[in-house]
Write an enzyme that holds these catalytic residues in place. Structure first.
Site, short mmCIF file in Angstrom:
data_model
loop_
_atom_site.label_atom_id
_atom_site.label_comp_id
_atom_site.label_asym_id
_atom_site.label_seq_id
_atom_site.Cartn_x
_atom_site.Cartn_y
_atom_site.Cartn_z
N ASP A 65 0.85 -1.19 0.00
CA ASP A 65 0.00 0.00 0.00
C ASP A 65 0.88 1.24 0.00
O ASP A 65 2.09 1.15 0.21
CB ASP A 65 -0.99 -0.01 1.18
CG ASP A 65 -0.34 0.24 2.52
OD1 ASP A 65 0.86 -0.09 2.68
OD2 ASP A 65 -1.02 0.74 3.43
N TYR A 67 2.90 4.75 0.85
CA TYR A 67 3.50 5.30 2.05
C TYR A 67 2.47 6.17 2.76
O TYR A 67 1.72 6.91 2.13
CB TYR A 67 4.71 6.17 1.71
CG TYR A 67 5.87 5.43 1.06
CD1 TYR A 67 6.58 4.46 1.75
CD2 TYR A 67 6.26 5.74 -0.24
CE1 TYR A 67 7.67 3.81 1.17
CE2 TYR A 67 7.34 5.08 -0.83
CZ TYR A 67 8.03 4.12 -0.12
OH TYR A 67 9.10 3.46 -0.71
N PHE A 82 6.82 1.92 -4.07
CA PHE A 82 8.19 2.17 -3.61
C PHE A 82 8.71 3.57 -3.92
O PHE A 82 9.67 4.02 -3.33
CB PHE A 82 9.17 1.12 -4.16
CG PHE A 82 8.94 -0.27 -3.64
CD1 PHE A 82 9.34 -0.62 -2.36
CD2 PHE A 82 8.29 -1.21 -4.42
CE1 PHE A 82 9.11 -1.90 -1.86
CE2 PHE A 82 8.04 -2.49 -3.94
CZ PHE A 82 8.46 -2.84 -2.66
N HIS A 195 11.69 -9.20 0.83
CA HIS A 195 11.34 -7.79 0.66
C HIS A 195 12.56 -6.92 0.94
O HIS A 195 13.42 -7.29 1.75
CB HIS A 195 10.21 -7.44 1.65
CG HIS A 195 9.54 -6.15 1.39
ND1 HIS A 195 10.04 -4.94 1.84
CD2 HIS A 195 8.38 -5.86 0.73
CE1 HIS A 195 9.22 -3.97 1.47
NE2 HIS A 195 8.22 -4.49 0.79
#
Length: 228
Positions: A65, A67, A82, A195
Site C-alpha cells: 500500500d 507510504y 516504492f 522484501h
C-alpha cells in the site's frame, strides 16, 4: 474518481469500473478524501496506470500500500509503488533497492539515482509500479486494505498475464509472492525474493540480481532494457 488513467486501462478495466463493488469503493474513497488526510493526492490514485499503458508493460513491481507519511508538507506517496515524491528522503526499503542497484551495476554511491526516489522514469519505460491497495489514511499503514482495491489490482495483474507477452514480475516479500497464482509462468518471468525492508533485505533481497536479470530477459526477447 477523477484521477487520470490511460485509455488502454480504461478500456480493459471497463467492466470492473462499472461494477457495483467498484462504485461502492469509489464512493467510500471520495468521502475519505473529503473528511480525512488520504495519500496519495487524489489526482495520483491511478498514476501507475496513467504513466504505463497496458500495451507498454514490460516489468511489474508489486507493492502493498502507499507510504502513509509526509515530509515538509509533502506526502511520500505519489501513486507508484516504492517511489516517493522528489526531494523527500528515501524510505529504508527504497534505500535498499538503490543499494542493490549499485551492487549489480557498480553504480557509484554519489550517483544521482541515490538521491532521487522519484521512479517516474522507470514507469515511463514500461515498469508498472503497482501497489495492491491504492490509497491509505495518513499515519495509518494498511488502513485501506480489504476495502476492495485488491479486487481491482488483482484484475490488473491477471490482465497483464493474459494479454501481454514476456513480462517480468518482481515479487518481493511474502505479500507480493501471493500474487504468483495470478500469473502464467509459462508466458512470463516471475522473480521472487525477500522484501527490501531492513527487516528482511539481508535474508534474500540483497544479491538477488533481479535488475540485471530483468534486462537480460528483455534483451533476449528483443525489448529495450530498463535504464534503472
Amino acid at each position: 474518481m477523477e484521477a487520470p488513467i490511460d485509455k488502454t486501462w480504461k478500456l480493459a478495466l471497463g467492466a470492473v469500473f462499472k461494477s457495483k463493488e467498484f462504485k461502492s469503493l469509489a464512493c467510500f474513497i471520495k468521502k475519505e478524501y473529503s473528511s480525512k488526510k488520504i495519500y496519495p493526492e487524489s489526482k495520483n490514485i491511478f498514476r501507475a496506470l496513467n504513466l504505463t499503458p497496458l500495451d507498454e508493460v514490460k516489468v511489474v513491481i508489486i507493492g502493498q500500500d502507499p507510504y502513509h507519511g509526509s515530509e515538509g508538507g509533502l506526502p511520500q506517496a505519489q501513486g507508484l509503488s516504492f517511489s516517493v515524491t522528489e526531494y523527500i528522503k528515501n524510505p529504508p526499503s527504497l534505500q535498499n533497492i538503490f543499494k542493490e542497484l549499485e551492487a549489480e551495476f557498480n553504480k557509484k554511491p554519489e550517483a544521482e539515482i541515490k538521491f532521487n526516489g522519484d521512479l517516474t522514469s522507470w514507469a515511463k519505460q514500461g515498469v508498472l509500479l503497482l501497489n495492491s491497495t491504492l490509497t491509505v489514511e495518513a499515519g495509518k499503514a494498511n488502513s485501506h486494505a480489504d476495502l476492495g482495491w485488491e479486487s481491482l489490482t488483482n484484475e490488473i495483474i491477471k490482465l497483464i498475464s493474459n494479454k501481454c507477452d514476456g513480462v517480468v514480475f518482481l515479487l518481493w516479500g511474502a505479500y507480493a509472492r501471493k500474487k504468483k497464482k495470478l500469473i502464467d509462468a509459462n508466458r512470463h518471468l516471475v522473480l521472487e525474493s525477500a522484501h527490501p525492508s531492513p527487516f528482511s533485505a539481508y535474508s534474500g533481497f540483497f544479491g538477488n540480481n533481479h535488475f540485471r536479470r530483468v534486462n537480460e530477459w528483455l534483451k533476449y526477447h528483443g525489448k529495450d532494457e530498463i535504464v534503472w
